[in-house]
Design an enzyme around this catalytic site. Structure first.
Site, PDB file in Angstrom:
ATOM      1  N   GLY A  80      -0.158  -0.761   1.270  1.00 49.84           N
ATOM      2  CA  GLY A  80       0.172  -1.528   0.738  1.00 49.84           C
ATOM      3  C   GLY A  80      -0.528  -1.753  -0.603  1.00 49.84           C
ATOM      4  O   GLY A  80      -0.777  -2.808  -2.236  1.00 49.84           O
ATOM      5  N   GLY A  81      -0.757  -0.417  -1.292  1.00 47.99           N
ATOM      6  CA  GLY A  81      -1.211   0.348  -2.671  1.00 47.99           C
ATOM      7  C   GLY A  81      -2.460  -0.677  -2.960  1.00 47.99           C
ATOM      8  O   GLY A  81      -3.535  -0.277  -1.756  1.00 47.99           O
ATOM      9  N   THR A 115      -0.519   8.721   3.777  1.00 47.42           N
ATOM     10  CA  THR A 115       0.176   8.436   2.857  1.00 47.42           C
ATOM     11  C   THR A 115       0.969   8.705   1.827  1.00 47.42           C
ATOM     12  O   THR A 115       1.328  10.170   1.999  1.00 47.42           O
ATOM     13  CB  THR A 115       0.194   7.231   1.387  1.00 47.42           C
ATOM     14  OG1 THR A 115       0.991   6.413   0.726  1.00 47.42           O
ATOM     15  CG2 THR A 115      -0.961   7.999   0.652  1.00 47.42           C
ATOM     16  N   THR A 137       2.896   3.787   3.094  1.00 43.92           N
ATOM     17  CA  THR A 137       1.632   4.213   3.108  1.00 43.92           C
ATOM     18  C   THR A 137       1.945   3.246   4.547  1.00 43.92           C
ATOM     19  O   THR A 137       2.685   3.102   4.780  1.00 43.92           O
ATOM     20  CB  THR A 137       0.202   3.769   3.069  1.00 43.92           C
ATOM     21  OG1 THR A 137       0.402   4.229   1.213  1.00 43.92           O
ATOM     22  CG2 THR A 137      -0.528   4.068   3.119  1.00 43.92           C
ATOM     23  N   SER A 150      -7.959   5.909  -4.597  1.00 46.74           N
ATOM     24  CA  SER A 150      -7.464   5.363  -3.737  1.00 46.74           C
ATOM     25  C   SER A 150      -7.640   4.223  -3.305  1.00 46.74           C
ATOM     26  O   SER A 150      -8.971   3.720  -3.886  1.00 46.74           O
ATOM     27  CB  SER A 150      -6.936   6.165  -2.256  1.00 46.74           C
ATOM     28  OG  SER A 150      -6.538   5.435  -1.313  1.00 46.74           O
ATOM     29  N   SER A 151      -6.962   3.029  -3.109  1.00 49.27           N
ATOM     30  CA  SER A 151      -7.409   1.576  -2.238  1.00 49.27           C
ATOM     31  C   SER A 151      -7.553   1.871  -0.564  1.00 49.27           C
ATOM     32  O   SER A 151      -7.399   1.078  -0.257  1.00 49.27           O
ATOM     33  CB  SER A 151      -5.966   0.782  -2.321  1.00 49.27           C
ATOM     34  OG  SER A 151      -6.607   0.598  -4.002  1.00 49.27           O
ATOM     35  N   ARG A 184      -7.328  13.361   1.169  1.00 47.56           N
ATOM     36  CA  ARG A 184      -6.828  12.513  -0.584  1.00 47.56           C
ATOM     37  C   ARG A 184      -6.407  13.964  -1.603  1.00 47.56           C
ATOM     38  O   ARG A 184      -6.995  15.237  -0.993  1.00 47.56           O
ATOM     39  CB  ARG A 184      -7.700  11.528  -1.323  1.00 47.56           C
ATOM     40  CG  ARG A 184      -7.251  11.723  -2.536  1.00 47.56           C
ATOM     41  CD  ARG A 184      -6.772  10.851  -2.412  1.00 47.56           C
ATOM     42  NE  ARG A 184      -5.784   9.652  -3.668  1.00 47.56           N
ATOM     43  CZ  ARG A 184      -5.573   8.650  -3.262  1.00 47.56           C
ATOM     44  NH1 ARG A 184      -4.501   8.643  -2.198  1.00 47.56           N
ATOM     45  NH2 ARG A 184      -5.221   7.657  -4.177  1.00 47.56           N
TER      46      ARG A 184
HETATM   47  N1  GLU Z   1      -1.476   5.640  -3.398  1.00 45.97           N
HETATM   48  C1  GLU Z   1      -1.768   4.612  -2.737  1.00 45.97           C
HETATM   49  C2  GLU Z   1      -3.287   4.639  -2.394  1.00 45.97           C
HETATM   50  O1  GLU Z   1      -3.822   5.632  -2.370  1.00 45.97           O
HETATM   51  C3  GLU Z   1      -1.669   4.091  -1.698  1.00 45.97           C
HETATM   52  C4  GLU Z   1       0.103   3.916  -1.882  1.00 45.97           C
HETATM   53  C5  GLU Z   1       1.012   2.311  -0.623  1.00 45.97           C
HETATM   54  O2  GLU Z   1      -0.001   2.272  -0.186  1.00 45.97           O
HETATM   55  O3  GLU Z   1       1.109   2.181  -1.589  1.00 45.97           O
HETATM   56  O4  GLU Z   1      -3.949   3.522  -2.597  1.00 45.97           O
END
Ligand code: GLU
Length: 610
Positions: free
Chosen positions: A510-511, A441, A423, A489-490, A121
């Site tokens: 997908g965040g 990502t 991502t 993060s997710s 990260r």
């Molecule tokens: N920044 C997001 C995360 O770490 C991922 C970004 C995305 O998948 O659009 O969860």
């Protein structure tokens, strides 16, 4: 794990033999007259499912999948192939991944049965404090302003992750693994609809940064579908990593270029953006961190995921635990209920898990990981569940305190996390049975919009994953910005074992929707009995403790009316996630699977299709 040291012979191997020989549903050949070197394309057809032996790779992109297959063929293991594939995705998916970003790498070692992870990260600069994303009057900065800025750029973790993964788990020299990506960047690849559309969607903000416009809007517009896109600057960056190692980024000229551009981005006339704060000292201090995985048990299978600062492993574990708890409360197992009841349970479990994730998970000491992922905590949380009525959102967070008797709701937080579609996720298995599940990502599609001059790659905007202000006054928020901290993060790269044997690897971009996508694919496959590729293709629902996002196909189904009658608030979202997965069919026999439609369809490959 086999620890032979092999070298990738590039003249006639790997990238060198990526030829323009296409069959089946292969990538479209360039329609325009091609000048310069022949572009790199895939040899195996671009298909969403492939079965066979010798190892498997699944990504969103056929050229990148082919790189992984070629590395496996050349004798590399899953870690080698994953690193080379990820580097290739940095070229063909430059708006989603690359040298300027971060990610989370999960490795299953077949010889020991151990699952290990690397936290790659991005970090905040040392100068950060919790007010950094606030305006002088104390109000949170607008998200768009923060995204398109140097301020959102964290210290990239991806090159360090690749180097550590290659050293710790791989068998090939790191430099060799950069070579295919360098070749693709130099020779180019054929532009597909997704790349074209992503460029068009970002054209306005790319135009704010002249270097980004020069590289990604050649001639002033998005490259046409079927044309060849080359990025000689990025080829130079990969050559730099190949010949000088990742210290060029963490303590050398690549790093100096990153720091200079983040701290004072070149912008078009009349445009100014918040300046970045990262320094060479921040880069020198950066480490990709080996970490123990999150472990939970679902339906007797061992599920491994990513620990803090990702909330992915914890939240997926809690969702799965809640689903088992709902089974026990109702006496009706998930596999036997109607599809609408399945979606209802999945939605309720996701909302509860997100309430807890938002309250307790971040890059801070003392996250109650063991409690959040325990079945006892889920059993307590499940006492809020009704099989007939949706809980009003936002649902309260629970008390993961080790004492589980009542529902114990305390309070709520209400803000929904962002849910970009950037991502990329890749999965690899090899003939020895090792596996990698790796999500990487640059945050938004197109990251910060800032390209490092002369090096052809975009910088991340990962620091916008921090909460700009506490979610709820009076409630501690573990995800506020701080010095050196990693934003929550997710990302949920996942490995599933069955009595110590590899069964499945899966993940998605997908965040915040990553968590729900991975949980949905797992349950559609494990509980609902769908073939893996259909579990990936199934219409998605993403419930994150607010209005629920649903894809058009789900809204068009009879299930939508049933869900609404139970109180679910469904909001149409065109596309959620872009999953990839591999399942093990037997010794050295795999089924690789990817999207059939989303993001133009993914690319599942095996070394020896049969
Ligand atoms: N920044 C997001 C995360 O770490 C991922 C970004 C995305 O998948 O659009 O969860």
């Amino acid at each position: 794990m086999t620890r032979r040291r092999t070298s990738l012979v590039l003249a006639g191997g790997a990238a060198g033999c990526l030829a323009l020989t296409l069959g089946g549903q292969a990538a479209a050949a360039p329609t325009a007259q091609v000048h310069g070197p022949k572009p790199v394309t895939n040899k195996l057809p671009k298909v969403p499912v492939m079965v066979g032996g010798g190892g498997a790779v699944s990504t969103v992109d056929a050229v990148a999948s082919q790189v992984g297959i070629d590395v496996l063929k050349a004798g590399g293991n899953a870690a080698d192939a994953a690193v080379a594939t990820a580097a290739a995705l940095g070229v063909t998916e430059p708006y989603s991944t690359g040298i300027g970003g971060g990610g989370f790498f999960v490795f299953y070692d077949a010889s020991t049965g151990r699952v290990q992870t690397i936290d790659g990260r991005e970090t905040a600069p040392k100068s950060f404090d919790q007010n950094v994303f606030r305006e002088p009057d104390g109000t949170p900065m607008s998200f768009t302003k923060a995204v398109n800025s140097g301020l959102s750029v964290g210290v990239p973790g991806t090159p360090a992750t690749w180097a550590l993964a290659a050293r710790k788990f791989g068998t090939m020299p790191f430099g060799d693994l950069m070579k295919p990506a360098e070749t693709i960047a130099r020779r180019g690849f054929v532009v597909d609809q997704t790349f074209h559309d992503q460029t068009v969607a970002n054209a306005a903000r790319f135009s704010a940064f002249p270097e980004t416009a020069r590289v990604f809007l050649p001639g002033g517009s998005a490259p046409a579908v079927g044309s060849v896109f080359r990025n000689p600057d990025m080829a130079r960056a990969y050559r730099e990593l190949r010949t000088h190692g990742v210290q060029s980024l963490y303590d050398g000229r690549l790093g100096r270029a990153v720091v200079a551009e983040a701290r004072d981005p070149h912008t078009a006339a009349g445009i100014s953006v918040p300046l970045g704060q990262i320094t060479m000292a921040d880069l020198r201090d950066y480490r990709a961190l080996p970490k123990a995985p999150i472990h939970s048990v679902y339906r007797g299978l061992d599920v491994y995921g990513m620990p803090v600062p990702s909330s992915g492993g914890i939240a997926v574990a809690e969702i799965l635990n809640l689903l088992e708890a709902f089974d026990h409360r109702t006496g009706a197992p998930l596999k036997d209920v109607s599809n609408a009841q399945y979606l209802h349970r999945f939605s309720e479990a996701s909302a509860l898990a997100f309430a807890d994730r938002n309250r307790y998970v971040g890059d801070v000491p003392g996250v109650p990981v063991g409690e959040l992922t325990s079945q006892a905590f889920a059993n307590e949380r499940a006492c809020l569940f009704s099989p007939t009525t949706a809980l009003p959102r936002p649902v309260p967070f629970g008390s993961p305190d080790g004492s589980y008797e009542t529902c114990g709701p305390t309070a709520t937080t209400s803000r929904l996390p962002n849910d970009g579609q950037s991502t990329s996720h890749l999965v690899v298995t090899d003939k020895w049975g090792n596996a990698v599940s790796y999500t990487l990502t640059i945050e938004q599609t197109g990251g910060s919009g800032i390209t490092v001059p002369g090096w052809g790659f975009l910088l991340n905007n990962e620091l916008t994953d921090f909460d700009f202000a506490p979610l709820q006054p009076g409630v501690p928020d573990p995800n506020l910005p701080a010095s050196g901290k990693r934003p929550r993060s997710s990302m949920s790269p996942t490995v599933v074992l069955d009595h110590g044997h590899l069964r499945l690897v899966v993940g998605s971009p997908g965040g915040a929707t990553i968590i729900t996508t991975v949980s949905q694919v797992l349950t559609e496959y494990l509980d609902r009995g769908l073939p893996l590729v259909d579990a990936i293709a199934a219409p998605r629902l993403s419930s994150r403790n607010g209005p629920e996002q649903a894809e058009p196909a789900l809204l068009a189904s009879p299930d939508a009316a049933v869900l609404r009658s139970m109180g679910h608030v469904l909001v149409e979202t065109p596309e959620i996630g872009a999953a990839t997965a591999i399942r093990v069919l037997g010794p050295d026999r795999f089924e690789a699977a990817a999207e059939t439609v989303r993001r133009g369809g993914g690319s599942a490959m095996v070394v020896r299709p049969r």
